[in-house]
Design an enzyme around this catalytic site. Sequence first.
Site, PDB file in Angstrom:
ATOM      1  N   HIS A  55      -1.363  -9.266   1.573  1.00  0.00           N
ATOM      2  CA  HIS A  55      -0.649  -8.014   1.318  1.00  0.00           C
ATOM      3  C   HIS A  55      -0.222  -7.994  -0.151  1.00  0.00           C
ATOM      4  O   HIS A  55      -0.408  -7.010  -0.837  1.00  0.00           O
ATOM      5  CB  HIS A  55       0.553  -7.895   2.265  1.00  0.00           C
ATOM      6  CG  HIS A  55       1.310  -6.612   2.122  1.00  0.00           C
ATOM      7  ND1 HIS A  55       2.253  -6.198   3.010  1.00  0.00           N
ATOM      8  CD2 HIS A  55       1.274  -5.658   1.171  1.00  0.00           C
ATOM      9  CE1 HIS A  55       2.762  -5.030   2.622  1.00  0.00           C
ATOM     10  NE2 HIS A  55       2.181  -4.686   1.511  1.00  0.00           N
ATOM     11  N   GLU A 102      -0.022  -2.476  -5.830  1.00  0.00           N
ATOM     12  CA  GLU A 102       0.592  -3.812  -5.888  1.00  0.00           C
ATOM     13  C   GLU A 102       0.786  -4.256  -7.335  1.00  0.00           C
ATOM     14  O   GLU A 102       1.778  -4.909  -7.665  1.00  0.00           O
ATOM     15  CB  GLU A 102      -0.261  -4.830  -5.113  1.00  0.00           C
ATOM     16  CG  GLU A 102      -0.255  -4.606  -3.601  1.00  0.00           C
ATOM     17  CD  GLU A 102       1.106  -4.903  -2.954  1.00  0.00           C
ATOM     18  OE1 GLU A 102       1.722  -5.925  -3.282  1.00  0.00           O
ATOM     19  OE2 GLU A 102       1.536  -4.104  -2.106  1.00  0.00           O
ATOM     20  N   HIS A 106       4.580  -4.827  -8.203  1.00  0.00           N
ATOM     21  CA  HIS A 106       4.947  -6.249  -8.249  1.00  0.00           C
ATOM     22  C   HIS A 106       4.311  -7.011  -9.408  1.00  0.00           C
ATOM     23  O   HIS A 106       4.933  -7.883  -9.998  1.00  0.00           O
ATOM     24  CB  HIS A 106       4.553  -6.920  -6.929  1.00  0.00           C
ATOM     25  CG  HIS A 106       5.163  -6.277  -5.726  1.00  0.00           C
ATOM     26  ND1 HIS A 106       6.513  -6.394  -5.430  1.00  0.00           N
ATOM     27  CD2 HIS A 106       4.627  -5.502  -4.753  1.00  0.00           C
ATOM     28  CE1 HIS A 106       6.769  -5.718  -4.309  1.00  0.00           C
ATOM     29  NE2 HIS A 106       5.646  -5.166  -3.877  1.00  0.00           N
TER      30      HIS A 106
END
Length: 226
Positions: A55, A102, A106
Amino acid sequence: MSLSCHLLFCLAAVSAFAMSPPHMWTKLILTHHWPNTFCTMEFCHHPNISYWTLHGLWPDKGITCNASWHFNSSEIEDLLPDMEKYWPDLLKPASSSFWKYEWYKHGTCAAKATSLNSQHKYFSKALELYHKVDLDSILRRFDIIPSEKYYKFSQIEDVVENFYGVKPKIQCVHPSKNTDAQLLGQMEICFSPDFSLLDCEKEMISTGGSAFSVCDPDVPVYYPPL
Ligand SMILES: *[C@@H]1O[C@H](CO)[C@@H](O)[C@H](O)[C@H]1NC(C)=O
Ligand SMILES: *[C@@H]1O[C@H](CO)[C@@H](O)[C@H](O)[C@H]1NC(C)=O
Ligand SMILES: *[C@@H]1O[C@H](CO)[C@@H](O)[C@H](O)[C@H]1NC(C)=O
């Protein structure tokens, strides 16, 4: 113990400390999800994956740290076959939108560390850690396999904790209709900034923004097969 120390050693220690900015992350969370559980909540175009996929790799501090650092898949061209297999976008298989998301959310924060300060470093490290952890094989090796029978939560937690020697964070989906079981959905393994294993914290600020929450240790766990 002597308080004096060699000058060079002291300088190195002081500068290493000074170089770590106050808002720097201190932990990386390698998050795996079980596609079949994820796909009970979302409309997947990729429902036929029978292994834990990535993920994300999330630092414990910061969200979208640099919105002008655009995702560019050409920078990770050599990683794409691995990315497609192990970090698939379960919603839109042919697109790079999951990786882009992502990266913005992040990756741009992880990139505050020099070890992860490029897209190639970030994505390749995530894949490297994923392969090292090899969660899917470890679960199988210790007989935690997708099954119609229910597991006790402690059976799953003990396997992961005993094998890696650190505390994972294990999340489930709690269906509102079916109250006799929770679905195993997501597993986090944590790392220090030098990429050694570290305990995860159960009650960490939710960075996933999803329907997963920490599994209830008293509710049977369903690990849904395909
Ligand atoms: C799902 O995957 C299995 C094994 O990889 C394969 O044999 C099967 O044909 C696939 N089914 C679909 C619907 O793609
Ligand atoms: C954000 O990323 C861009 C593109 O890599 C870079 O030029 C810029 O210096 C970064 N900004 C910060 C505050 O790190
Ligand atoms: C994307 O990355 C490639 C390879 O590093 C580079 O040549 C290209 O200019 C980049 N594209 C953009 C839009 O930044």
